[in-house]
Design a protein around this motif. Structure first.
Motif, PDB file in Angstrom:
ATOM      1  N   LYS A   1       0.873  -1.172   0.000  1.00 38.42           N
ATOM      2  CA  LYS A   1       0.000   0.000   0.000  1.00 38.42           C
ATOM      3  C   LYS A   1       0.911   1.222   0.000  1.00 38.42           C
ATOM      4  O   LYS A   1       1.840   1.304   0.800  1.00 38.42           O
ATOM      5  CB  LYS A   1      -0.897   0.018   1.235  1.00 38.42           C
TER       6      LYS A   1
ATOM      7  N   ALA B   1      -2.649   3.816  -3.187  1.00 37.94           N
ATOM      8  CA  ALA B   1      -2.670   2.797  -4.234  1.00 37.94           C
ATOM      9  C   ALA B   1      -2.222   1.482  -3.618  1.00 37.94           C
ATOM     10  O   ALA B   1      -1.493   1.458  -2.620  1.00 37.94           O
ATOM     11  CB  ALA B   1      -1.742   3.185  -5.387  1.00 37.94           C
TER      12      ALA B   1
ATOM     13  N   TYR C   1      -0.524  -2.384  -4.663  1.00 37.82           N
ATOM     14  CA  TYR C   1       0.255  -3.080  -5.675  1.00 37.82           C
ATOM     15  C   TYR C   1       0.427  -4.534  -5.257  1.00 37.82           C
ATOM     16  O   TYR C   1       0.740  -4.820  -4.109  1.00 37.82           O
ATOM     17  CB  TYR C   1       1.638  -2.437  -5.838  1.00 37.82           C
TER      18      TYR C   1
ATOM     19  N   ASN D   1      -0.633  -2.295 -10.410  1.00 38.11           N
ATOM     20  CA  ASN D   1      -1.375  -1.294  -9.664  1.00 38.11           C
ATOM     21  C   ASN D   1      -2.826  -1.756  -9.682  1.00 38.11           C
ATOM     22  O   ASN D   1      -3.417  -1.909 -10.755  1.00 38.11           O
ATOM     23  CB  ASN D   1      -1.216   0.074 -10.325  1.00 38.11           C
TER      24      ASN D   1
ATOM     25  N   ALA E   1      -5.451  -0.330  -9.151  1.00 36.15           N
ATOM     26  CA  ALA E   1      -6.442   0.656  -9.578  1.00 36.15           C
ATOM     27  C   ALA E   1      -7.222   0.135 -10.775  1.00 36.15           C
ATOM     28  O   ALA E   1      -8.406   0.436 -10.935  1.00 36.15           O
ATOM     29  CB  ALA E   1      -5.762   1.987  -9.914  1.00 36.15           C
TER      30      ALA E   1
ATOM     31  N   PRO F   1      -8.454   5.481  -6.170  1.00 33.35           N
ATOM     32  CA  PRO F   1      -7.339   6.120  -5.495  1.00 33.35           C
ATOM     33  C   PRO F   1      -7.653   6.615  -4.091  1.00 33.35           C
ATOM     34  O   PRO F   1      -6.762   7.096  -3.403  1.00 33.35           O
ATOM     35  CB  PRO F   1      -6.996   7.297  -6.420  1.00 33.35           C
TER      36      PRO F   1
ATOM     37  N   THR G   1       6.709   3.997  -5.185  1.00 29.22           N
ATOM     38  CA  THR G   1       6.603   2.609  -4.717  1.00 29.22           C
ATOM     39  C   THR G   1       7.929   2.074  -4.210  1.00 29.22           C
ATOM     40  O   THR G   1       7.947   1.142  -3.414  1.00 29.22           O
ATOM     41  CB  THR G   1       6.145   1.676  -5.852  1.00 29.22           C
TER      42      THR G   1
ATOM     43  N   VAL H   1       6.359  -1.866 -12.846  1.00 28.24           N
ATOM     44  CA  VAL H   1       5.008  -1.671 -12.338  1.00 28.24           C
ATOM     45  C   VAL H   1       4.102  -1.399 -13.529  1.00 28.24           C
ATOM     46  O   VAL H   1       4.399  -0.541 -14.357  1.00 28.24           O
ATOM     47  CB  VAL H   1       4.938  -0.482 -11.346  1.00 28.24           C
TER      48      VAL H   1
ATOM     49  N   ASN I   1       0.496  -0.139 -14.759  1.00 23.98           N
ATOM     50  CA  ASN I   1      -0.646   0.663 -14.300  1.00 23.98           C
ATOM     51  C   ASN I   1      -1.898   0.307 -15.070  1.00 23.98           C
ATOM     52  O   ASN I   1      -1.916  -0.147 -16.123  1.00 23.98           O
ATOM     53  CB  ASN I   1      -0.351   2.151 -14.465  1.00 23.98           C
TER      54      ASN I   1
END
Length: 112
Positions: A40, A49, A51, A65, A67, A73, A104, A110, A112
């Motif tokens: 987090k 966010a 992950y 992510n 999201a 968010p 992060t 990562v 998104n």
């Protein structure tokens, strides 16, 4: 190739965050060797966010992510997800990073 024990990976992540001026907290201690990870990132403005690890098509470890799954968010929705994940997996490592820039500190890619 052997995978780095999760505990060592978590400690390195927390250290990277702290050296960069952010805070990192272990919310839940998972299995030292093979526990999964949930990260987090709280931006300290009500946004956050989450992950989680995954594999890309080449078989490399990446972080997604969440999201894209409707988590965040707003920090409240991230916290709800973290609580559900915590309840379903006792071996899960949960680390919270507090960083106003939302970094992060992952060395892995990562998505998104």
């Amino acid at each position: 190739m052997d995978r780095l024990p999760t505990r060592l990976w978590i400690e390195a992540l927390a250290r990277r965050a702290q050296l960069s001026g952010a805070s990192a907290f272990i919310v839940q201690h998972g299995d030292d060797d093979r526990g999964d990870v949930l990260i987090k990132v709280a931006c300290l403005n009500g946004n956050a966010a989450a992950y989680a690890p995954s594999m890309n098509l080449e078989g490399e470890r990446i972080f997604l992510n969440l999201a894209m799954q409707g988590i965040g968010p707003d920090e409240a929705s991230v916290d709800e997800y973290v609580q559900r994940a915590k309840a379903r997996d006792r071996d899960l490592w949960i680390i919270e990073i507090e960083d106003r820039e939302g970094r992060t500190f992952l060395t892995e890619p990562v998505e998104n």
